[in-house]
Scaffold this motif. Structure first.
Motif, PDB file in Angstrom:
ATOM      1  N   ARG A   1       0.848  -1.207   0.000  1.00 35.27           N
ATOM      2  CA  ARG A   1       0.000   0.000   0.000  1.00 35.27           C
ATOM      3  C   ARG A   1       0.869   1.236   0.000  1.00 35.27           C
ATOM      4  O   ARG A   1       1.887   1.300   0.681  1.00 35.27           O
ATOM      5  N   LYS A   2       0.464   2.237  -0.746  1.00 33.83           N
ATOM      6  CA  LYS A   2       1.242   3.481  -0.795  1.00 33.83           C
ATOM      7  C   LYS A   2       0.968   4.290   0.462  1.00 33.83           C
ATOM      8  O   LYS A   2      -0.138   4.257   1.021  1.00 33.83           O
ATOM      9  N   GLY A   3       1.970   5.051   0.905  1.00 29.01           N
ATOM     10  CA  GLY A   3       1.762   5.881   2.067  1.00 29.01           C
ATOM     11  C   GLY A   3       3.073   6.378   2.635  1.00 29.01           C
ATOM     12  O   GLY A   3       4.135   6.132   2.057  1.00 29.01           O
ATOM     13  N   PRO A   4       3.008   7.077   3.759  1.00 26.36           N
ATOM     14  CA  PRO A   4       4.211   7.732   4.284  1.00 26.36           C
ATOM     15  C   PRO A   4       5.224   6.789   4.922  1.00 26.36           C
ATOM     16  O   PRO A   4       6.362   7.178   5.129  1.00 26.36           O
ATOM     17  N   TRP A   5       4.794   5.559   5.276  1.00 30.77           N
ATOM     18  CA  TRP A   5       5.680   4.718   6.078  1.00 30.77           C
ATOM     19  C   TRP A   5       6.584   3.831   5.230  1.00 30.77           C
ATOM     20  O   TRP A   5       6.143   3.231   4.247  1.00 30.77           O
ATOM     21  N   ASN A   6       7.853   3.806   5.638  1.00 29.22           N
ATOM     22  CA  ASN A   6       8.810   2.874   5.053  1.00 29.22           C
ATOM     23  C   ASN A   6       9.823   2.518   6.139  1.00 29.22           C
ATOM     24  O   ASN A   6       9.734   3.027   7.253  1.00 29.22           O
ATOM     25  N   LEU A   7      10.771   1.644   5.816  1.00 29.44           N
ATOM     26  CA  LEU A   7      11.738   1.209   6.828  1.00 29.44           C
ATOM     27  C   LEU A   7      12.423   2.400   7.494  1.00 29.44           C
ATOM     28  O   LEU A   7      12.538   2.454   8.721  1.00 29.44           O
ATOM     29  N   GLU A   8      12.877   3.383   6.662  1.00 26.57           N
ATOM     30  CA  GLU A   8      13.621   4.501   7.218  1.00 26.57           C
ATOM     31  C   GLU A   8      12.815   5.264   8.258  1.00 26.57           C
ATOM     32  O   GLU A   8      13.305   5.622   9.324  1.00 26.57           O
TER      33      GLU A   8
ATOM     34  N   ILE B   1       2.438   9.184  14.625  1.00 25.04           N
ATOM     35  CA  ILE B   1       1.520   8.349  13.851  1.00 25.04           C
ATOM     36  C   ILE B   1       0.269   9.138  13.485  1.00 25.04           C
ATOM     37  O   ILE B   1      -0.204   9.112  12.350  1.00 25.04           O
ATOM     38  N   GLN B   2      -0.232   9.898  14.469  1.00 29.32           N
ATOM     39  CA  GLN B   2      -1.459  10.666  14.233  1.00 29.32           C
ATOM     40  C   GLN B   2      -1.250  11.798  13.224  1.00 29.32           C
ATOM     41  O   GLN B   2      -2.177  12.162  12.511  1.00 29.32           O
ATOM     42  N   LYS B   3      -0.018  12.293  13.189  1.00 29.46           N
ATOM     43  CA  LYS B   3       0.295  13.460  12.370  1.00 29.46           C
ATOM     44  C   LYS B   3      -0.093  13.258  10.897  1.00 29.46           C
ATOM     45  O   LYS B   3      -0.521  14.179  10.211  1.00 29.46           O
ATOM     46  N   ASP B   4       0.061  12.021  10.409  1.00 28.54           N
ATOM     47  CA  ASP B   4      -0.256  11.749   9.002  1.00 28.54           C
ATOM     48  C   ASP B   4      -1.745  11.538   8.770  1.00 28.54           C
ATOM     49  O   ASP B   4      -2.149  11.126   7.690  1.00 28.54           O
ATOM     50  N   GLY B   5      -2.536  11.731   9.818  1.00 26.32           N
ATOM     51  CA  GLY B   5      -3.968  11.547   9.648  1.00 26.32           C
ATOM     52  C   GLY B   5      -4.435  10.119   9.845  1.00 26.32           C
ATOM     53  O   GLY B   5      -5.564   9.778   9.514  1.00 26.32           O
ATOM     54  N   THR B   6      -3.559   9.264  10.378  1.00 24.34           N
ATOM     55  CA  THR B   6      -3.946   7.886  10.649  1.00 24.34           C
ATOM     56  C   THR B   6      -4.850   7.836  11.873  1.00 24.34           C
ATOM     57  O   THR B   6      -4.516   8.382  12.915  1.00 24.34           O
TER      58      THR B   6
END
Lengths: 232, 288, 345
Positions: free
Chosen positions: A107-114, A179-184
């Motif tokens: 799924r596309k989104g802000p999270w990745n390993l880094e 986590i909340q910052k991205d609107g999750t």
């Protein structure tokens, strides 16, 4: 519009009914906590939403779509991640591989390993270790990171502070604003009532498979919570 | 010198047995399924090779271009349609269903191909050998079989530890419920696991058919060799499985050297002895 | 109320109308069966003998798999051993043939002890394949013993055949009654075992094993006893089979298709984990085999397909379906086969 709308949900295991008509909603980007004693049906509720539990009524609407009949691996593709109770890391996978498993559905989104590593720097250090060789708190970080790797719109967390030292719990909850910052949106099941009240926009209290109390943390009194929690 | 020769032949034979074993090991590792029809599928692979070779005139090794994908698909469909329905906490359904499959498959092969023994033409490959020293020569076909087996195991090892699919396989092996929360559909993953196991079975079947005469009834013995190699090697270790296959192959070769009637028996006895003294195999994975 | 009265009350409470009816019917069937040799044709007699030994094998396999959680695909080991022991005892030790049949069972039970200690190291499905390896060891081993005919086998010498009975019809009648006795015995043993205090322990074993995954000491003893008992009775049946056949060879004696596959299909189709299931399954097996007699190995294919379908669609078997529908429990013992599916929807 709400991101999650659960109407009159009933669920159970075989002959045992665990939930009796739960109504629960979560707004866009909202953080909601469910409290309640053991056996109140909190975990059952999360499992029903995540698609792990088969035997439930199918009225779970997520982003306008009824996902009640979808199996877990399809639910996660719609944007719901569950951090399961007891962390459930894959013992034969390293920390990094555990995290990568979270991103399996692409799924596309802000999270990745880094970003996970900058949220929980200790994990980068230990990324080659087997997940189960870590301390309880670090394992919980892996479990949360693994959930985030699927870039969920709704993160379900089941008892993430259970069995951890207070300072460790604080470390974990410190990650919440990021986590909340991205609107999750976040739905927490939490035994620690004070913690639940302090981090959430709204709380629900479950008792014997029913919602016994619902409201904003500052709008419910200690007495109300006590009554709703213990059924007195 | 005669004994060195025997051991070398045994080692090479072990490669074939390791190929029988890896499919079993794969299925058990990922979905805790023991496929009793495994040996009969090896023989099915051999017969498919025979059909391709006789109808299209391809060489046996080239027949894999067709046999391998066909077996791959058979594996996937079999798992999705039939075997996934048997998985659960009770061991009886998968055991009895695959046992039933074994008997059904054997008798269908018997009806279609009769009980006559068959062999794939190995041609030049079957005759040529490499002379190492004066007395020791190695057959080219057994050598190729062994090298292919090592390549297959190496390939699976790569798949398991270096690819995303392999990671999903290992995660599924660890925890079938949690892996679903990652977006992994069990049915599909199990289907792929069986498909890959069947692809290995196809290769094993062709090499078996190049090496020996086969008929519809010899499947179960191949299941047992593969099973023995898995247990000797220790559950869950692919390279251990290769060692298990080699030990079995050497035991059989030495048995045959003593008395031809003792070939298979010697292999079984070595297996039982290892089972008594090292019940978890020679290279057990640390935790089950 | 005295203890005896209480016990009587209990047994009445356990039986059902159907079971009382069944007792009357079984008694009637038994009387009919006893009269068979006096009016039936020779081939019918043979069929009833065959029926008796398949029924006994099915009861024993069901005892292992359906009650003790020991799924063996290597029972042909004990059939073959029983057959060979009969030949050894009768030919070389001058034991009267019928006595040799039963003595064979005892020897087979003894051999089953070290066998069990070896294969019990394997769990679940691997245990099953391990039992098959053992059966293969026996098959290949007996093929190496030249005094017993090696790979081609041998016949029971005429002098010994005459020891069974002087005339052919007398022999057949003696074998018939021996078979009948063994069949009744095998059903009786299972019934007795399950009604005794071991019955509950056995059921508990099967149900708890997948969860615990390891064997407690008592469980181990119980399983070992059941395994050895089943092996002994299977050995007796093996002796009977080859007394009727009068000829033995490793291939025939240790045939997985004849002595295990067919038996497993019988139990699965009839209903695993019940006493009635194997009886019904044996009947179905003989009907199917009779109908498909002209089509060679097709009957094994059909039988296999039916067994697979039953396992998937109705794991409680044909008897289970009937019992649920009509609430029939002829032998007042209840046992359910539970299946759980972990897969996603």
């Amino acid at each position: 519009m709400n991101i999650l709308d659960v109407k009159n949900l009933t669920a159970g295991y075989g002959d045992f009914q665990a939930l009796f008509g739960i109504n629960l909603e979560i707004g866009q980007g909202e953080t909601v906590a469910i409290i309640g004693s053991n056996g109140a049906g909190k975990s059952t509720f999360l499992k029903s939403v995540a698609g792990l539990l088969i035997e439930h009524s199918d009225d779970i609407v997520f982003k306008g779509e009824n996902i009640g009949t979808l199996p877990a691996h399809k639910v996660v593709k719609r944007g719901i991640a569950l951090v399961p109770e007891g962390r459930r890391l894959f013992p034969s996978l390293s920390v990094e591989e555990n995290l990568l498993m979270g991103g399996y559905n692409k799924r596309k989104g802000p999270w990745n390993l880094e970003r996970i590593y900058s949220l929980f720097p200790i994990l980068k250090e230990k990324r080659r270790n087997p997940g189960t060789a870590l301390s309880g708190g670090q394992q919980q970080m892996v479990a949360i990171g693994r959930g985030l790797m699927s870039n969920p719109d709704l993160l379900l967390c089941d008892e993430i502070s259970l069995g951890l030292a207070p300072t460790t719990v604080k470390d974990i909850y410190d990650a919440l604003p990021t986590i909340q910052k991205d609107g999750t949106a976040v739905l927490l099941v939490e035994q620690d009532i004070n913690r639940a009240l302090s981090v959430s926009d709204r709380i629900y209290c479950f008792q014997e498979g029913r919602v016994s109390l619902e409201g904003k943390p500052d709008a419910v009194s200690r007495e109300e919570i006590k009554a709703a929690y213990f059924g007195m | 010198m005669e004994w060195v020769n025997t051991v070398v032949q045994g080692v090479l034979l072990g490669g074939l047995y390791a190929m029988f074993a890896t499919g079993l090991s794969l299925m058990f590792g990922i979905m805790r399924l023991v496929n009793i029809a495994h040996g009969d599928f090896i023989i099915l692979g051999a017969y498919l090779g025979l059909v391709v070779v006789t109808t299209l005139g391809l060489s046996p090794l080239l027949s894999l271009i067709i046999v391998l994908p066909v077996m791959f698909m058979i594996g996937y469909v079999l798992q999705r349609v039939l075997l996934n329905r048997t998985l659960g906490t009770d061991i009886l359904p998968p055991l009895l269903v695959t046992f039933g499959l074994s008997i059904i498959l054997q008798n269908i092969l018997l009806e279609v191909f009769s009980a006559d023994t068959q062999k794939l033409p190995a041609g030049e490959l079957g005759l040529s050998s490499i002379t190492v020293t004066g007395d020791l020569s190695i057959g080219v076909l057994p050598l190729i079989t062994f090298l292919v087996s090592v390549a297959v195991i190496g390939g699976l090892q790569f798949l398991f530890y270096r690819t995303e699919l392999g990671r999903a396989f290992r995660a599924t092996s660890d925890d079938q419920e949690t892996v679903r929360l990652m977006g992994v559909g069990n049915s599909h993953i199990f289907g792929l696991a069986m498909a890959i196991a069947m692809a290995v079975v196809a290769v094993a079947g062709i090499f078996l058919a190049l090496k020996t005469n086969f008929d519809p009834t010899i499947g179960p013995a191949r299941l047992l060799y593969g099973f023995e190699a898995v247990i000797i090697g220790g559950l869950g270790s692919l390279w251990g499985t290769l060692v298990g296959g080699i030990i079995l192959g050497v035991a059989q070769a030495i048995g045959a050297q003593i008395d031809p009637g003792w070939q298979i028996l010697a292999g079984h006895l070595v297996f039982l002895i290892i089972l008594i003294f090292r019940p978890r195999g020679l290279f057990p994975r640390s935790v089950d | 109320m005295s203890a005896i009265e209480q016990m009587e009350k209990y047994s009445v409470a356990r039986s059902t109308t159907a079971s009382k009816g069944a007792a009357v019917v079984s008694a009637f069937i038994l009387i009919v069966l006893i009269s068979v040799p006096f009016w039936a044709a020779r081939s019918d007699l043979r069929t009833v003998v065959e029926f008796a030994y398949y029924l006994s094998l099915a009861q024993m396999w069901n005892l292992l798999a359906g009650y003790a959680g020991l799924v063996s695909v290597g029972q042909q080991a004990f059939v073959g051993l029983g057959g060979y022991m009969l030949f050894v005892l009768a030919i070389y030790l001058n034991v009267p043939p019928i006595a040799a049949v039963f003595l064979s069972g005892g020897i087979v039970a003894l051999i089953a002890i070290p066998t069990a200690l070896t294969v019990f190291r394997l769990r679940g499905a691997y245990f099953a394949i391990g039992t098959w390896v053992v059966a293969e060891v026996f098959r290949l081993g007996f093929a190496q013993i030249s005094v017993l005919g090696g790979g081609s086998g041998q016949s029971l010498p005429a002098t010994i055949v005459r020891e069974i009975g002087s005339g052919r019809s007398e022999r057949e009648m003696i074998i018939y009654f021996t078979a009948l006795f063994i069949a009744v015995l095998s059903v009786g043993i299972v019934y007795w075992l399950l009604r005794s205090k071991h019955g509950l322990a056995l059921t508990a074993i099967r149900d708890s094993e997948p969860a615990s995954g390891s064997l407690g000491v008592n469980m181990f003893k119980t399983k070992l006893s059941v395994y050895v008992l089943a092996a002994g009775v299977t050995g007796v049946v093996g002796g009977l089979i080859f007394l009727q056949k009068l000829r033995i060879s490793p291939e025939a004696a240790f045939s997985v298709q004849d002595w295990t596959a067919a038996v497993i299909f019988i139990v699965v189709i009839g209903g695993i984990g019940t006493i009635e299931g194997p009886i019904l399954g044996t009947l179905i097996y003989f009907v199917l085999r009779g109908l498909l007699a002209d089509y060679g190995s097709v009957y094994m294919i059909v039988l296999g397909i039916v067994a697979v379908v039953v396992m998937l669609k109705a794991p409680q078997g044909v008897w289970g379906l009937l019992a649920n529908k009509y609430n029939l429990y002829l032998f007042p013992l209840r046992r359910r086969l539970d299946r759980k599916n972990d897969l996603e929807r």
